[in-house]
Design a protein around this motif. Structure first.
Motif, mmCIF file in Angstrom:
data_model
loop_
_atom_site.group_PDB
_atom_site.id
_atom_site.type_symbol
_atom_site.label_atom_id
_atom_site.label_comp_id
_atom_site.label_asym_id
_atom_site.label_seq_id
_atom_site.Cartn_x
_atom_site.Cartn_y
_atom_site.Cartn_z
ATOM 1 N N GLN A 3 49.992 48.498 41.373
ATOM 2 C CA GLN A 3 51.013 47.570 40.861
ATOM 3 C C GLN A 3 51.145 46.359 41.791
ATOM 4 N N THR A 4 51.112 46.621 43.104
ATOM 5 C CA THR A 4 51.206 45.538 44.081
ATOM 6 C C THR A 4 50.047 44.561 43.931
ATOM 7 N N VAL A 5 48.826 45.090 43.826
ATOM 8 C CA VAL A 5 47.635 44.246 43.679
ATOM 9 C C VAL A 5 47.716 43.438 42.388
ATOM 10 N N ASN A 6 48.152 44.069 41.322
ATOM 11 C CA ASN A 6 48.253 43.376 40.038
ATOM 12 C C ASN A 6 49.221 42.189 40.135
ATOM 13 N N LEU A 7 50.354 42.388 40.807
ATOM 14 C CA LEU A 7 51.322 41.299 40.986
ATOM 15 C C LEU A 7 50.742 40.175 41.840
ATOM 16 N N LEU A 8 49.993 40.542 42.870
ATOM 17 C CA LEU A 8 49.375 39.531 43.726
ATOM 18 C C LEU A 8 48.325 38.730 42.960
ATOM 19 N N ILE A 9 47.562 39.398 42.098
ATOM 20 C CA ILE A 9 46.560 38.712 41.272
ATOM 21 C C ILE A 9 47.256 37.709 40.343
ATOM 22 N N GLU A 10 48.351 38.137 39.734
ATOM 23 C CA GLU A 10 49.106 37.242 38.845
ATOM 24 C C GLU A 10 49.585 36.005 39.597
ATOM 25 N N ASN A 11 50.039 36.218 40.832
ATOM 26 C CA ASN A 11 50.520 35.109 41.649
ATOM 27 C C ASN A 11 49.398 34.110 41.919
ATOM 28 N N VAL A 12 48.215 34.613 42.258
ATOM 29 C CA VAL A 12 47.063 33.747 42.526
ATOM 30 C C VAL A 12 46.615 33.045 41.243
ATOM 31 N N GLU A 13 46.650 33.747 40.114
ATOM 32 C CA GLU A 13 46.281 33.135 38.827
ATOM 33 C C GLU A 13 47.178 31.927 38.523
ATOM 34 N N LYS A 14 48.479 32.099 38.761
ATOM 35 C CA LYS A 14 49.414 30.995 38.508
ATOM 36 C C LYS A 14 49.094 29.807 39.409
ATOM 37 N N GLU A 15 48.800 30.122 40.668
ATOM 38 C CA GLU A 15 48.493 29.069 41.636
ATOM 39 C C GLU A 15 47.222 28.306 41.248
ATOM 40 N N LEU A 16 46.227 29.034 40.712
ATOM 41 C CA LEU A 16 44.943 28.419 40.354
ATOM 42 C C LEU A 16 44.867 28.002 38.885
ATOM 43 N N HIS A 17 45.942 28.246 38.119
ATOM 44 C CA HIS A 17 45.987 27.925 36.683
ATOM 45 C C HIS A 17 44.812 28.567 35.948
ATOM 46 N N LYS A 18 44.641 29.857 36.190
ATOM 47 C CA LYS A 18 43.529 30.576 35.572
ATOM 48 C C LYS A 18 43.951 32.002 35.258
ATOM 49 N N THR A 19 43.455 32.521 34.149
ATOM 50 C CA THR A 19 43.672 33.926 33.802
ATOM 51 C C THR A 19 42.318 34.620 33.763
ATOM 52 N N ILE A 20 42.152 35.646 34.576
ATOM 53 C CA ILE A 20 40.846 36.309 34.633
ATOM 54 C C ILE A 20 40.709 37.349 33.525
ATOM 55 N N ASP A 21 39.475 37.705 33.249
ATOM 56 C CA ASP A 21 39.164 38.686 32.209
ATOM 57 C C ASP A 21 39.897 39.991 32.488
ATOM 58 N N PHE A 51 39.814 48.792 42.444
ATOM 59 C CA PHE A 51 39.024 48.664 43.673
ATOM 60 C C PHE A 51 39.928 48.582 44.905
ATOM 61 N N TYR A 52 40.896 47.646 44.874
ATOM 62 C CA TYR A 52 41.775 47.464 46.024
ATOM 63 C C TYR A 52 42.692 48.677 46.231
ATOM 64 N N ALA A 53 43.266 49.189 45.136
ATOM 65 C CA ALA A 53 44.202 50.313 45.265
ATOM 66 C C ALA A 53 43.509 51.545 45.825
ATOM 67 N N ASN A 54 42.270 51.805 45.385
ATOM 68 C CA ASN A 54 41.510 52.942 45.923
ATOM 69 C C ASN A 54 41.233 52.753 47.408
ATOM 70 N N ALA A 55 40.813 51.557 47.786
ATOM 71 C CA ALA A 55 40.485 51.287 49.186
ATOM 72 C C ALA A 55 41.718 51.424 50.075
ATOM 73 N N PHE A 56 42.816 50.790 49.673
ATOM 74 C CA PHE A 56 43.997 50.779 50.532
ATOM 75 C C PHE A 56 44.705 52.130 50.563
ATOM 76 N N SER A 57 44.727 52.853 49.435
ATOM 77 C CA SER A 57 45.357 54.177 49.454
ATOM 78 C C SER A 57 44.560 55.129 50.339
ATOM 79 N N GLY A 58 43.228 55.009 50.305
ATOM 80 C CA GLY A 58 42.390 55.825 51.186
ATOM 81 C C GLY A 58 42.666 55.521 52.650
#
Length: 199
Positions: A118-136, A146-153
């Motif tokens: 959830q944290t990573v998803n919110l951070l991605i949204e924040n970056v998308e707004k900053e770059l005016h882009k929505t990723i696939d 990817f990030y959640a698996n790495a950081f939880s480990g």
């Protein structure tokens, strides 16, 4: 008092009794009867709220996780959120150790995973707004996973062996990796083929 408020009070009372019981005995030895007796409740009330002691344990951990979302704007204060998680682990060593013994590494990883995703998803949204882009959307799901698996480990490694790295190193490394990589990844990621909500 509404029925919802009464239900929450009952759950919190059972959760508190559960945490107190864990101080005195292993998870496998805790019974529903003793928890009910401690709270002045009957078994029927327990089963109305929880399927078993493990369900109560999961709810207890989830309530702590909700505090992270409630107390922090994770798009701006992810360092504070990481501090919160690690302080919680330190303050509740006995509970976390008992849970780890009961559910193992993968069970603990699943617990951390949902919040970090959830944290990573919110951070991605924040970056998308900053770059005016929505990723696939499919790539977004991959990135969160990817990030959640790495950081939880990494958090589990730190919990099991504190000598792996210090608390501040853990927070610094995760924060730097998120901040340094996400903007570049989102900039180069495949864009959504639908309507771009950030334009």
């Amino acid at each position: 008092m509404t029925q919802e408020e009464i239900s929450m009070r009952t759950k919190k009372a059972l959760s508190s009794a559960f945490k107190n019981a864990l101080i005195q005995k292993p998870l496998s030895k805790i019974t529903i009867s003793e928890l009910c007796k401690s709270c002045g409740l009957n078994r029927k009330t327990f089963y109305y709220h929880f399927e078993d002691v493990y369900a109560l344990m999961r709810w207890t951990l989830e309530q702590e996780a909700i505090d992270i979302v409630k107390n922090f704007d994770l798009t701006k204060d992810h360092r504070k959120a990481l501090h919160f998680i690690i302080n919680y682990v330190d303050a509740n060593k006995h509970l976390v150790n008992c849970v780890y013994d009961a559910v193992g590494r993968e069970g603990m990883k699943r617990f951390f995973f949902s919040d970090l995703e959830q944290t990573v998803n919110l951070l991605i949204e924040n970056v998308e707004k900053e770059l005016h882009k929505t990723i696939d959307i499919r790539y977004r799901q991959f990135l969160c996973n990817f990030y959640a698996n790495a950081f939880s480990g990494l958090l589990i490694d730190w919990f099991v062996d504190r000598s792996v790295r210090s608390r501040e190193d853990m927070i610094d490394n995760i924060s730097f990796t998120m901040e340094a990589s996400l903007k570049s990844i989102v900039a180069h990621a495949p864009a959504s083929k639908g309507f771009d909500k950030h334009t």
